[in-house]
Design a protein around this motif. Sequence first.
Motif, PDB file in Angstrom:
ATOM      1  N   MET A 152     -10.027  64.717   1.014  1.00 43.24           N
ATOM      2  CA  MET A 152     -10.025  63.164   1.450  1.00 43.24           C
ATOM      3  C   MET A 152      -9.139  63.189   2.502  1.00 43.24           C
ATOM      4  O   MET A 152      -8.276  63.783   2.593  1.00 43.24           O
ATOM      5  N   CYS A 153      -9.710  62.211   3.535  1.00 44.68           N
ATOM      6  CA  CYS A 153      -8.770  61.836   4.605  1.00 44.68           C
ATOM      7  C   CYS A 153      -7.227  61.138   4.034  1.00 44.68           C
ATOM      8  O   CYS A 153      -7.037  60.420   3.289  1.00 44.68           O
ATOM      9  N   ASN A 154      -6.114  61.545   4.881  1.00 43.48           N
ATOM     10  CA  ASN A 154      -5.040  61.050   4.563  1.00 43.48           C
ATOM     11  C   ASN A 154      -4.870  59.544   4.871  1.00 43.48           C
ATOM     12  O   ASN A 154      -3.699  59.243   4.393  1.00 43.48           O
ATOM     13  N   VAL A 155      -5.643  58.971   5.682  1.00 43.84           N
ATOM     14  CA  VAL A 155      -5.621  57.638   6.057  1.00 43.84           C
ATOM     15  C   VAL A 155      -6.264  56.762   5.420  1.00 43.84           C
ATOM     16  O   VAL A 155      -6.019  55.908   4.630  1.00 43.84           O
ATOM     17  N   CYS A 156      -7.688  56.929   5.433  1.00 46.26           N
ATOM     18  CA  CYS A 156      -8.539  56.067   4.842  1.00 46.26           C
ATOM     19  C   CYS A 156      -9.379  56.470   3.388  1.00 46.26           C
ATOM     20  O   CYS A 156     -10.117  55.732   2.943  1.00 46.26           O
ATOM     21  N   ARG A 157      -8.795  57.732   3.219  1.00 45.21           N
ATOM     22  CA  ARG A 157      -9.348  58.303   1.786  1.00 45.21           C
ATOM     23  C   ARG A 157     -11.027  58.526   1.766  1.00 45.21           C
ATOM     24  O   ARG A 157     -11.597  58.671   0.901  1.00 45.21           O
TER      25      ARG A 157
ATOM     26  N   VAL B  38     -11.550  66.689  11.057  1.00 40.52           N
ATOM     27  CA  VAL B  38     -11.352  65.507  11.433  1.00 40.52           C
ATOM     28  C   VAL B  38     -12.277  64.346  10.685  1.00 40.52           C
ATOM     29  O   VAL B  38     -13.445  64.680  10.275  1.00 40.52           O
ATOM     30  N   CYS B  39     -11.681  63.151  10.178  1.00 35.72           N
ATOM     31  CA  CYS B  39     -12.125  62.287   9.501  1.00 35.72           C
ATOM     32  C   CYS B  39     -13.297  61.583  10.428  1.00 35.72           C
ATOM     33  O   CYS B  39     -13.062  61.065  11.171  1.00 35.72           O
ATOM     34  N   GLN B  40     -14.536  61.377   9.726  1.00 40.05           N
ATOM     35  CA  GLN B  40     -15.444  60.821  10.720  1.00 40.05           C
ATOM     36  C   GLN B  40     -15.635  59.594  10.685  1.00 40.05           C
ATOM     37  O   GLN B  40     -16.429  58.538  11.110  1.00 40.05           O
ATOM     38  N   HIS B  41     -14.589  58.849   9.804  1.00 41.52           N
ATOM     39  CA  HIS B  41     -14.547  57.447   9.604  1.00 41.52           C
ATOM     40  C   HIS B  41     -13.264  56.696  10.524  1.00 41.52           C
ATOM     41  O   HIS B  41     -13.597  56.134  11.233  1.00 41.52           O
ATOM     42  N   CYS B  42     -12.213  57.496  10.524  1.00 43.00           N
ATOM     43  CA  CYS B  42     -10.987  56.884  11.087  1.00 43.00           C
ATOM     44  C   CYS B  42     -10.335  57.846  12.298  1.00 43.00           C
ATOM     45  O   CYS B  42      -9.528  57.464  13.153  1.00 43.00           O
ATOM     46  N   GLY B  43     -10.915  59.235  12.124  1.00 39.09           N
ATOM     47  CA  GLY B  43     -10.349  59.933  13.359  1.00 39.09           C
ATOM     48  C   GLY B  43      -9.223  60.743  12.904  1.00 39.09           C
ATOM     49  O   GLY B  43      -8.636  61.545  13.783  1.00 39.09           O
ATOM     50  N   CYS B  44      -8.604  60.715  11.683  1.00 39.78           N
ATOM     51  CA  CYS B  44      -7.303  61.116  11.336  1.00 39.78           C
ATOM     52  C   CYS B  44      -7.578  63.041  11.292  1.00 39.78           C
ATOM     53  O   CYS B  44      -8.775  63.343  10.827  1.00 39.78           O
ATOM     54  N   VAL B  45      -6.676  63.702  11.708  1.00 40.06           N
ATOM     55  CA  VAL B  45      -7.082  65.131  11.729  1.00 40.06           C
ATOM     56  C   VAL B  45      -5.888  65.648  10.639  1.00 40.06           C
ATOM     57  O   VAL B  45      -4.827  65.199  10.737  1.00 40.06           O
TER      58      VAL B  45
END
Length: 398
Positions: free
Chosen positions: A19-24, A55-62
Amino acid sequence: MADQPKANDSPVHTGSVAMCNVCRGTDLTEFVDYRRFRRVASDCRPWPAGGHVQVCQHCGCVLKLTDATFLADIAKIYSSYEIYHQSNGMEQAVFEQASGTGASRSNRMLTELQARHPLPTSGRMLDIGCGNGVMLRAFNKISPQWKLAGAELNERYRPIVEAIPMVERLYSCPPPEIPGQFNIITMVHSLEHIIGPIDFLKTVRGRLAPGGLLMVQVPNLPANPFEIVVADHTSHFTLSSLRGLIEQAGYEILHISDAWVHKELSVIAHVTDRQAAPVAAAPAEVEKSTRIVRENLRWLGETVAAAKATMRQGKAGLFGTSIAATWLAAELEGLGDFFVDEDPSRPGKPFMMRQILAPAQVPQGSRVFVGLPPKVANAICRRLTRRGVEYVAPPSLD
Ligand SMILES: [Zn+2]
């Protein structure tokens, strides 16, 4: 370089449930090219290849995939840290060098804080992830009447931290269990290690007194290609992803900058009751993060190749003994004759099976490869190159 499962600089989907750290979000894309590189632990020890950068494909978080292998890796890194630094004088020097860097980082950050939010004469301050107390010591110097506390899961520096003037104690419990509230909470180089950083920051909210400030500093991914090969960093921040994470955790950002400290991102924030809007899709950020990671991996590969070429031309060494040089030395697979370090406490000591030399001790006719981000490396090359000793810069990073 280590095993190369696939020579490919394009990210691929892994179907991971991480899961993405920012947008989940769960739509994460992995950079397979990363797997061919060795890594380095944040306490400057070479670490084998492995780990997955996504890389999160929703918000770009690495972020790194925090699977069972990753958890085992970081458990090993953190548990052996103490042994490493206590084993002999050489490692002790690494530790002192690291705290020197940390001291200047902390001072810079406190100067920026003071300029915007002059501190009252007294108050209570907590440093989360306080390590050996570098930030606490710096804070005590500028605000000697403040009561201080440190939080650190590892107990190894308890005597050192608790000996700092005005430190009440070192807490090794999670933040919600720390008694009382604080006017300032700092987290310098700790958020990038934390798994589940949003939930962690939410637990920190309750420790801030009304009007209290949270101050965070993390490595700036775009400014430092070596950041990605640090094995125990789970989040690799850009201004955008750091802002998103802090807002999602229930804070309002008062100041955010990539200029306060070179290669670092700094934030001052306070608690807000306003619910942050869900993180919007940000295709431009996804594209930007993808480009940064791809370029950094390409540059790291080219830098290893350039360093190897330099080592094969004759007697040659590597500049530095910190994260970048440790990583690069491992990638050189035995090539290279020495290290060069300007820190006067280092020359004469062995490091990774080679001797550390002061710049003046580098033998005539040899080369020194400066494996650091190009801007820094070029300045060092200009400053240190002398008759008979050539300092070689890495490829450009454009
Ligand atoms: Zn995301």
